[in-house]
Motif scaffolding. Structure first.
Motif, PDB file in Angstrom:
ATOM      1  N   MET A   1      -3.908 -17.874   0.534  1.00 17.55           N
ATOM      2  CA  MET A   1      -2.640 -18.412   0.625  1.00 17.55           C
ATOM      3  C   MET A   1      -2.275 -18.597  -1.032  1.00 17.55           C
ATOM      4  SD  MET A   1      -3.127 -21.422   3.572  1.00 17.55           S
ATOM      5  CE  MET A   1      -3.420 -22.535   2.180  1.00 17.55           C
ATOM      6  N   SER A   2      -0.940 -18.097  -1.139  1.00 21.30           N
ATOM      7  CA  SER A   2      -0.219 -18.089  -2.354  1.00 21.30           C
ATOM      8  C   SER A   2       0.510 -19.479  -2.518  1.00 21.30           C
ATOM      9  CB  SER A   2       0.683 -17.115  -2.438  1.00 21.30           C
ATOM     10  OG  SER A   2       1.603 -16.959  -1.504  1.00 21.30           O
ATOM     11  N   SER A   3       0.393 -20.124  -3.521  1.00 23.02           N
ATOM     12  CA  SER A   3       1.260 -21.502  -3.893  1.00 23.02           C
ATOM     13  C   SER A   3       2.548 -20.866  -4.438  1.00 23.02           C
ATOM     14  CB  SER A   3       0.583 -22.144  -4.630  1.00 23.02           C
ATOM     15  OG  SER A   3       0.171 -21.721  -5.704  1.00 23.02           O
ATOM     16  N   GLN A   4       3.674 -20.808  -3.687  1.00 17.27           N
ATOM     17  CA  GLN A   4       4.797 -20.440  -4.424  1.00 17.27           C
ATOM     18  C   GLN A   4       5.883 -21.778  -4.331  1.00 17.27           C
ATOM     19  OE1 GLN A   4       6.524 -17.362  -1.709  1.00 17.27           O
ATOM     20  NE2 GLN A   4       5.490 -15.899  -2.679  1.00 17.27           N
ATOM     21  N   ILE A   5       6.730 -21.953  -5.347  1.00 16.32           N
ATOM     22  CA  ILE A   5       7.703 -22.857  -5.359  1.00 16.32           C
ATOM     23  C   ILE A   5       8.770 -22.683  -4.488  1.00 16.32           C
ATOM     24  CG2 ILE A   5       8.873 -24.286  -6.934  1.00 16.32           C
ATOM     25  CD1 ILE A   5       7.103 -23.323  -9.251  1.00 16.32           C
ATOM     26  N   PRO A   6       9.140 -23.452  -3.713  1.00 14.80           N
ATOM     27  CA  PRO A   6      10.305 -23.188  -2.872  1.00 14.80           C
ATOM     28  C   PRO A   6      11.448 -23.074  -3.563  1.00 14.80           C
ATOM     29  CG  PRO A   6       9.121 -25.357  -2.103  1.00 14.80           C
ATOM     30  CD  PRO A   6       8.591 -25.023  -3.438  1.00 14.80           C
ATOM     31  N   GLU A   7      12.182 -22.030  -3.208  1.00 17.81           N
ATOM     32  CA  GLU A   7      13.406 -21.859  -3.703  1.00 17.81           C
ATOM     33  C   GLU A   7      14.856 -22.560  -3.495  1.00 17.81           C
ATOM     34  OE1 GLU A   7      14.104 -17.828  -2.320  1.00 17.81           O
ATOM     35  OE2 GLU A   7      12.427 -17.043  -3.373  1.00 17.81           O
ATOM     36  N   SER A   8      15.531 -22.629  -4.379  1.00 15.78           N
ATOM     37  CA  SER A   8      16.580 -23.736  -4.213  1.00 15.78           C
ATOM     38  C   SER A   8      17.552 -23.019  -3.137  1.00 15.78           C
ATOM     39  CB  SER A   8      17.552 -23.950  -5.400  1.00 15.78           C
ATOM     40  OG  SER A   8      17.859 -22.626  -6.095  1.00 15.78           O
ATOM     41  N   PRO A   9      18.486 -23.572  -2.670  1.00 16.79           N
ATOM     42  CA  PRO A   9      19.634 -22.726  -1.554  1.00 16.79           C
ATOM     43  C   PRO A   9      20.366 -21.657  -2.540  1.00 16.79           C
ATOM     44  CG  PRO A   9      19.420 -25.155  -1.338  1.00 16.79           C
ATOM     45  CD  PRO A   9      18.880 -24.952  -2.675  1.00 16.79           C
ATOM     46  N   ASN A  10      20.759 -21.953  -3.497  1.00 16.26           N
ATOM     47  CA  ASN A  10      21.539 -20.831  -4.411  1.00 16.26           C
ATOM     48  C   ASN A  10      20.507 -19.651  -4.314  1.00 16.26           C
ATOM     49  OD1 ASN A  10      23.701 -22.490  -4.361  1.00 16.26           O
ATOM     50  ND2 ASN A  10      23.151 -23.246  -6.267  1.00 16.26           N
ATOM     51  N   VAL A  11      19.439 -19.796  -5.044  1.00 12.87           N
ATOM     52  CA  VAL A  11      18.432 -18.703  -5.260  1.00 12.87           C
ATOM     53  C   VAL A  11      18.120 -17.900  -4.000  1.00 12.87           C
ATOM     54  CG1 VAL A  11      16.075 -18.154  -6.021  1.00 12.87           C
ATOM     55  CG2 VAL A  11      17.531 -19.935  -7.073  1.00 12.87           C
ATOM     56  N   ALA A  12      17.880 -18.774  -2.628  1.00  7.55           N
ATOM     57  CA  ALA A  12      17.753 -17.957  -1.577  1.00  7.55           C
ATOM     58  C   ALA A  12      18.820 -17.228  -1.073  1.00  7.55           C
ATOM     59  CB  ALA A  12      17.342 -19.160  -0.450  1.00  7.55           C
ATOM     60  N   HIS A  13      20.173 -17.886  -1.296  1.00  7.24           N
ATOM     61  CA  HIS A  13      21.382 -17.308  -0.874  1.00  7.24           C
ATOM     62  C   HIS A  13      21.565 -15.791  -1.711  1.00  7.24           C
ATOM     63  CE1 HIS A  13      23.079 -19.692   1.928  1.00  7.24           C
ATOM     64  NE2 HIS A  13      22.673 -20.903   1.098  1.00  7.24           N
ATOM     65  N   GLN A  14      21.277 -15.970  -3.088  1.00  8.89           N
ATOM     66  CA  GLN A  14      21.308 -14.707  -3.809  1.00  8.89           C
ATOM     67  C   GLN A  14      20.249 -13.806  -3.652  1.00  8.89           C
ATOM     68  OE1 GLN A  14      20.658 -16.098  -7.729  1.00  8.89           O
ATOM     69  NE2 GLN A  14      22.689 -16.832  -7.991  1.00  8.89           N
ATOM     70  N   LYS A  15      18.898 -14.039  -3.167  1.00 10.20           N
ATOM     71  CA  LYS A  15      18.025 -13.156  -2.601  1.00 10.20           C
ATOM     72  C   LYS A  15      18.504 -12.597  -1.598  1.00 10.20           C
ATOM     73  CE  LYS A  15      13.292 -12.856  -1.511  1.00 10.20           C
ATOM     74  NZ  LYS A  15      12.009 -13.530  -1.464  1.00 10.20           N
ATOM     75  N   ALA A  16      19.080 -13.391  -0.334  1.00 12.09           N
ATOM     76  CA  ALA A  16      19.469 -12.559   0.784  1.00 12.09           C
ATOM     77  C   ALA A  16      20.535 -11.787   0.626  1.00 12.09           C
ATOM     78  CB  ALA A  16      20.164 -13.905   1.887  1.00 12.09           C
ATOM     79  N   ASP A  17      21.683 -12.001  -0.601  1.00 11.88           N
ATOM     80  CA  ASP A  17      22.839 -11.019  -0.748  1.00 11.88           C
ATOM     81  C   ASP A  17      22.101  -9.784  -1.419  1.00 11.88           C
ATOM     82  OD1 ASP A  17      24.472 -12.753   0.490  1.00 11.88           O
ATOM     83  OD2 ASP A  17      24.972 -13.719  -1.622  1.00 11.88           O
ATOM     84  N   ASN A  18      21.249  -9.791  -2.141  1.00 11.83           N
ATOM     85  CA  ASN A  18      20.772  -8.946  -2.956  1.00 11.83           C
ATOM     86  C   ASN A  18      19.646  -7.760  -2.416  1.00 11.83           C
ATOM     87  OD1 ASN A  18      22.690  -9.236  -4.980  1.00 11.83           O
ATOM     88  ND2 ASN A  18      21.364 -10.611  -6.040  1.00 11.83           N
ATOM     89  N   ALA A  19      18.807  -8.494  -1.648  1.00 14.00           N
ATOM     90  CA  ALA A  19      17.473  -8.182  -0.876  1.00 14.00           C
ATOM     91  C   ALA A  19      17.887  -7.087   0.251  1.00 14.00           C
ATOM     92  CB  ALA A  19      16.502  -8.934  -0.212  1.00 14.00           C
ATOM     93  N   SER A  20      17.174  -5.959   0.395  1.00  9.85           N
ATOM     94  CA  SER A  20      17.587  -5.281   1.625  1.00  9.85           C
ATOM     95  C   SER A  20      17.024  -5.690   3.090  1.00  9.85           C
ATOM     96  CB  SER A  20      16.554  -3.786   1.547  1.00  9.85           C
ATOM     97  OG  SER A  20      15.398  -4.118   1.473  1.00  9.85           O
ATOM     98  N   LEU A  21      17.456  -5.126   3.872  1.00 10.76           N
ATOM     99  CA  LEU A  21      16.793  -5.625   5.408  1.00 10.76           C
ATOM    100  C   LEU A  21      15.409  -5.555   5.531  1.00 10.76           C
ATOM    101  CD1 LEU A  21      17.784  -7.075   7.996  1.00 10.76           C
ATOM    102  CD2 LEU A  21      18.088  -4.591   8.991  1.00 10.76           C
ATOM    103  N   GLY A  22      14.988  -4.403   4.956  1.00  8.23           N
ATOM    104  CA  GLY A  22      13.731  -4.182   4.973  1.00  8.23           C
ATOM    105  C   GLY A  22      12.826  -5.160   4.257  1.00  8.23           C
TER     106      GLY A  22
END
Length: 142
Positions: A1-22
């Motif tokens: 299991m990896s321990s990732q720090i939860p992303e803030s909503p702004n970072v998550a939105h930026q990732k969704a905007d810039n990441a491909s559907l795949g």
């Protein structure tokens, strides 16, 4: 299991905007896979605990069965001696048989109590019921 720090909503939105559907589907697949592995591990732990309790209760009931068998042996011997000779030795055998009967009753009671305490997989059922709401699109779950 990896321990990732939860992303803030702004970072998550930026990732969704810039990441491909795949990439997004890959993230969802990985997260679901991790969740399912964790649920399987929880189920294994709960099954082990339940099996341990069932084994303990079954052992107590087996002990009660052995004790009950001795009751029959000693009562039979007591009856044989009592009817054959009407001697105090027969009454002694009855006393021993009564002691075995008490032991059988105690073991059966303890074994039944152990078996009643088995609850199955309570945590797995609870956490599995939480999965569907987290998959609903457009809802914020906390």
């Amino acid at each position: 299991m990896s321990s990732q720090i939860p992303e803030s909503p702004n970072v998550a939105h930026q990732k969704a905007d810039n990441a491909s559907l795949g990439d997004l589907l890959g993230d969802v697949t990985r997260d679901l896979s991790t969740l399912m592995r964790q649920e399987v591990e929880l189920a294994k732990a709960e099954l082990k605990q339940s099996a341990t309790r069932a084994g303990k209760g079954g052992g107590m009931l087996a002990g009660a069965g052995v004790a009950g068998h001795f009751v029959l042996i000693f009562l039979s011997l007591a009856l044989m001696f009592a009817l054959g000779a009407l001697m105090p030795l027969g009454w002694a055998a009855v006393i021993v048989a009564v002691i075995w009967g008490i032991a059988a009753a105690i073991l059966a009671s303890i074994g039944r109590k152990e078996l009643k305490q088995i609850k199955g997989l309570p945590q797995t059922g609870e956490t599995l019921s939480e999965i569907p709401p987290t998959l609903k699109p457009g809802e914020v779950n906390r």
